[in-house]
Design a protein around this motif. Sequence first.
Motif, PDB file in Angstrom:
ATOM      1  N   ASP A 280       0.833  -1.202   0.000  1.00  0.00           N
ATOM      2  CA  ASP A 280       0.000   0.000   0.000  1.00  0.00           C
ATOM      3  C   ASP A 280       0.872   1.258   0.000  1.00  0.00           C
ATOM      4  OD1 ASP A 280      -2.502  -1.084  -0.201  1.00  0.00           O
ATOM      5  OD2 ASP A 280      -2.956  -1.006   1.943  1.00  0.00           O
ATOM      6  N   THR A 281       1.978   1.207   0.730  1.00  0.00           N
ATOM      7  CA  THR A 281       2.887   2.354   0.758  1.00  0.00           C
ATOM      8  C   THR A 281       3.443   2.627  -0.633  1.00  0.00           C
ATOM      9  OG1 THR A 281       3.529   1.802   3.033  1.00  0.00           O
ATOM     10  CG2 THR A 281       4.950   3.323   1.834  1.00  0.00           C
ATOM     11  N   LEU A 282       3.857   1.570  -1.334  1.00  0.00           N
ATOM     12  CA  LEU A 282       4.371   1.735  -2.696  1.00  0.00           C
ATOM     13  C   LEU A 282       3.289   2.277  -3.628  1.00  0.00           C
ATOM     14  CD1 LEU A 282       6.571  -1.454  -3.268  1.00  0.00           C
ATOM     15  CD2 LEU A 282       7.304   0.859  -2.684  1.00  0.00           C
ATOM     16  N   ALA A 283       2.055   1.819  -3.427  1.00  0.00           N
ATOM     17  CA  ALA A 283       0.950   2.296  -4.267  1.00  0.00           C
ATOM     18  C   ALA A 283       0.730   3.792  -4.071  1.00  0.00           C
ATOM     19  CB  ALA A 283      -0.324   1.511  -3.945  1.00  0.00           C
ATOM     20  N   VAL A 284       0.809   4.250  -2.828  1.00  0.00           N
ATOM     21  CA  VAL A 284       0.662   5.684  -2.541  1.00  0.00           C
ATOM     22  C   VAL A 284       1.812   6.470  -3.160  1.00  0.00           C
ATOM     23  CG1 VAL A 284       0.638   7.427  -0.723  1.00  0.00           C
ATOM     24  CG2 VAL A 284      -0.663   5.314  -0.424  1.00  0.00           C
ATOM     25  N   LEU A 285       3.044   5.982  -2.992  1.00  0.00           N
ATOM     26  CA  LEU A 285       4.214   6.662  -3.524  1.00  0.00           C
ATOM     27  C   LEU A 285       4.103   6.855  -5.037  1.00  0.00           C
ATOM     28  CD1 LEU A 285       7.022   4.787  -1.531  1.00  0.00           C
ATOM     29  CD2 LEU A 285       6.329   7.174  -1.207  1.00  0.00           C
ATOM     30  N   ASN A 286       3.579   5.859  -5.719  1.00  0.00           N
ATOM     31  CA  ASN A 286       3.490   5.904  -7.180  1.00  0.00           C
ATOM     32  C   ASN A 286       2.223   6.593  -7.689  1.00  0.00           C
ATOM     33  OD1 ASN A 286       5.925   4.560  -8.157  1.00  0.00           O
ATOM     34  ND2 ASN A 286       5.149   2.777  -7.050  1.00  0.00           N
ATOM     35  N   GLY A 287       1.377   7.066  -6.756  1.00  0.00           N
ATOM     36  CA  GLY A 287       0.197   7.823  -7.161  1.00  0.00           C
ATOM     37  C   GLY A 287      -1.015   7.005  -7.519  1.00  0.00           C
ATOM     38  N   HIS A 288      -1.022   5.714  -7.167  1.00  0.00           N
ATOM     39  CA  HIS A 288      -2.145   4.850  -7.528  1.00  0.00           C
ATOM     40  C   HIS A 288      -3.340   4.991  -6.580  1.00  0.00           C
ATOM     41  CE1 HIS A 288      -0.075   2.791 -10.722  1.00  0.00           C
ATOM     42  NE2 HIS A 288       0.928   2.443  -9.917  1.00  0.00           N
ATOM     43  N   VAL A 289      -3.146   5.593  -5.406  1.00  0.00           N
ATOM     44  CA  VAL A 289      -4.208   5.664  -4.391  1.00  0.00           C
ATOM     45  C   VAL A 289      -4.825   7.052  -4.384  1.00  0.00           C
ATOM     46  CG1 VAL A 289      -4.786   5.334  -1.963  1.00  0.00           C
ATOM     47  CG2 VAL A 289      -2.949   3.973  -3.003  1.00  0.00           C
ATOM     48  N   SER A 290      -6.147   7.106  -4.543  1.00  0.00           N
ATOM     49  CA  SER A 290      -6.860   8.384  -4.551  1.00  0.00           C
ATOM     50  C   SER A 290      -7.072   8.882  -3.127  1.00  0.00           C
ATOM     51  CB  SER A 290      -8.217   8.228  -5.245  1.00  0.00           C
ATOM     52  OG  SER A 290      -8.058   7.819  -6.580  1.00  0.00           O
ATOM     53  N   ASP A 291      -7.178  10.188  -2.999  1.00  0.00           N
ATOM     54  CA  ASP A 291      -7.432  10.805  -1.701  1.00  0.00           C
ATOM     55  C   ASP A 291      -8.743  10.290  -1.126  1.00  0.00           C
ATOM     56  OD1 ASP A 291      -5.666  12.573  -0.409  1.00  0.00           O
ATOM     57  OD2 ASP A 291      -7.234  14.108  -0.347  1.00  0.00           O
ATOM     58  N   GLY A 292      -8.737  10.003   0.169  1.00  0.00           N
ATOM     59  CA  GLY A 292      -9.940   9.528   0.836  1.00  0.00           C
ATOM     60  C   GLY A 292     -10.036   8.024   0.937  1.00  0.00           C
ATOM     61  N   PRO A 300      -4.325  -5.376   0.857  1.00  0.00           N
ATOM     62  CA  PRO A 300      -3.870  -4.139   0.232  1.00  0.00           C
ATOM     63  C   PRO A 300      -4.805  -3.700  -0.888  1.00  0.00           C
ATOM     64  CG  PRO A 300      -2.563  -5.983  -0.561  1.00  0.00           C
ATOM     65  CD  PRO A 300      -3.461  -6.525   0.525  1.00  0.00           C
ATOM     66  N   ILE A 301      -4.647  -2.467  -1.320  1.00  0.00           N
ATOM     67  CA  ILE A 301      -5.462  -1.951  -2.418  1.00  0.00           C
ATOM     68  C   ILE A 301      -5.137  -2.718  -3.702  1.00  0.00           C
ATOM     69  CG2 ILE A 301      -3.796  -0.165  -3.098  1.00  0.00           C
ATOM     70  CD1 ILE A 301      -6.231   1.670  -3.641  1.00  0.00           C
ATOM     71  N   SER A 302      -6.160  -2.913  -4.554  1.00  0.00           N
ATOM     72  CA  SER A 302      -5.975  -3.656  -5.802  1.00  0.00           C
ATOM     73  C   SER A 302      -6.476  -2.813  -6.973  1.00  0.00           C
ATOM     74  CB  SER A 302      -6.728  -4.982  -5.753  1.00  0.00           C
ATOM     75  OG  SER A 302      -8.123  -4.744  -5.776  1.00  0.00           O
ATOM     76  N   PRO A 303      -6.041  -3.142  -8.179  1.00  0.00           N
ATOM     77  CA  PRO A 303      -6.488  -2.386  -9.357  1.00  0.00           C
ATOM     78  C   PRO A 303      -7.992  -2.377  -9.559  1.00  0.00           C
ATOM     79  CG  PRO A 303      -4.570  -3.717  -9.891  1.00  0.00           C
ATOM     80  CD  PRO A 303      -5.004  -4.129  -8.518  1.00  0.00           C
TER      81      PRO A 303
END
Length: 456
Positions: A280-292, A300-303
Amino acid sequence: MESTISSIVTKLNLEMERQLLQLLPKPVRLHLLYQASTHGFNLSTLKDRFDKVGQFIIIVYLKRGEARGAYLGRDLNQNKHQKLFLFNLTSQQATSIPNKSKAEADVDPCKYGKAFKLRKIDFGVCVDFSSDEVYNTGWAEESITNRDGSLTEVEMFRVHDVGDILLYPWREMVWKESTREELRQSVVSHKVLSDSLNSARVLLLGPTGAGKSSFINSMRSVMYRQVIHLPIIGAAPEGFTKKLKSYPVRVERGGTPTSLTLCDMPSVGDSDSEGLSYSDTLAVLNGHVSDGYKFGFESPISPTDPCYRAEPKMRDRIHCVAFCLSASEVTDCSATQQKTYRKLHAAISALNIPQVILLTHVDQVCHAVKEDVCHVYTSRIVQERMQKAAELLGMSLSCVFPLKNYSSEHAVNCNTDILLLTAVQHMQDAVDDALEDLGDTSAVGCSSSRPPPSPE
């Protein structure tokens, strides 16, 4: 080490000094008071410079490469020694030889039983060594003089406790109202060194209770010129923040955003099951996770998630990471925690994202800093905690910024603001440096370049 006469160069090299200081129970600094080759091989001169107050070290240097000496710690209320030991000294090792006798000795800087005695001879001095019932030195009985060259030097040092506050600051800072205003204006006027970005996103990472959300409130307080207590912080054992949330740093309440956005998210744990997961941390770093997005620690978050951004743009990514670590807890990090932080540091470095460490709660580890944070760079314990934080992540000490968040205050403080603004200015500059290194130089030379606050 300091000398009373700047032209005198002590024979005590840095390695020998480091070994010697390890014999003493707390940090000290040494002041050279007497050197035989400079002041003369004259014991009366040595005794004149020994004022019978405080702590002293006598060292004799032998031609064969070793040194021997004595430490004297005198009770200021009596004409007796409170602490006394002899020592062997080389660049590789220092060995203490304690006083086995409970009887207190008279004050004489040149005589320590039969084990170590300095005496005058024609045109010089002689040092007698032996082993006796008071000092079981193991030294063979011998007399060494400066006349035949076997005794190369005699030195005496006064020993001063370092205490909590160092004599000089080890990082310079100008603590003035004008400094605060220059720093604030620098943050306000900064423009990101890229035409494709209006604001740099700084992700706050750290354990529960390290002050990530408090830092956001504190920066708002600095910019609004009044302490802000917004309901974004809490004291839940597992961490208060559950979602990814971005907070633009605004010039004033309701005003235009600056070029910095602070991003808050759940705390880092010892493992994926105890905190924010690595993926999840890597996903945030790369911009894959939207605010909220609300993180689910069980998966973890998935596509396929509605909050997953498949093709993030430059503005969606993280442009700087600030590790928030508490000065009061940084020395208690486990091997597992260190492994987690090192893993994150390596991953962030691989993405060419600049990193800093915000060392919070510095007022909780030093009384002087609690009274006024202007003592932060003369505080020995804060310096030690900053070094520990740098070692924990494997980063340079220059990337560590001590600060105090606003918590119980009702008004902003100039010196507290200076620490907060200094950290933020460094983040902005670090982002520009990284963008330039990546080749995004379309805005090189724009108004983002600025001089540091001028010293007054």
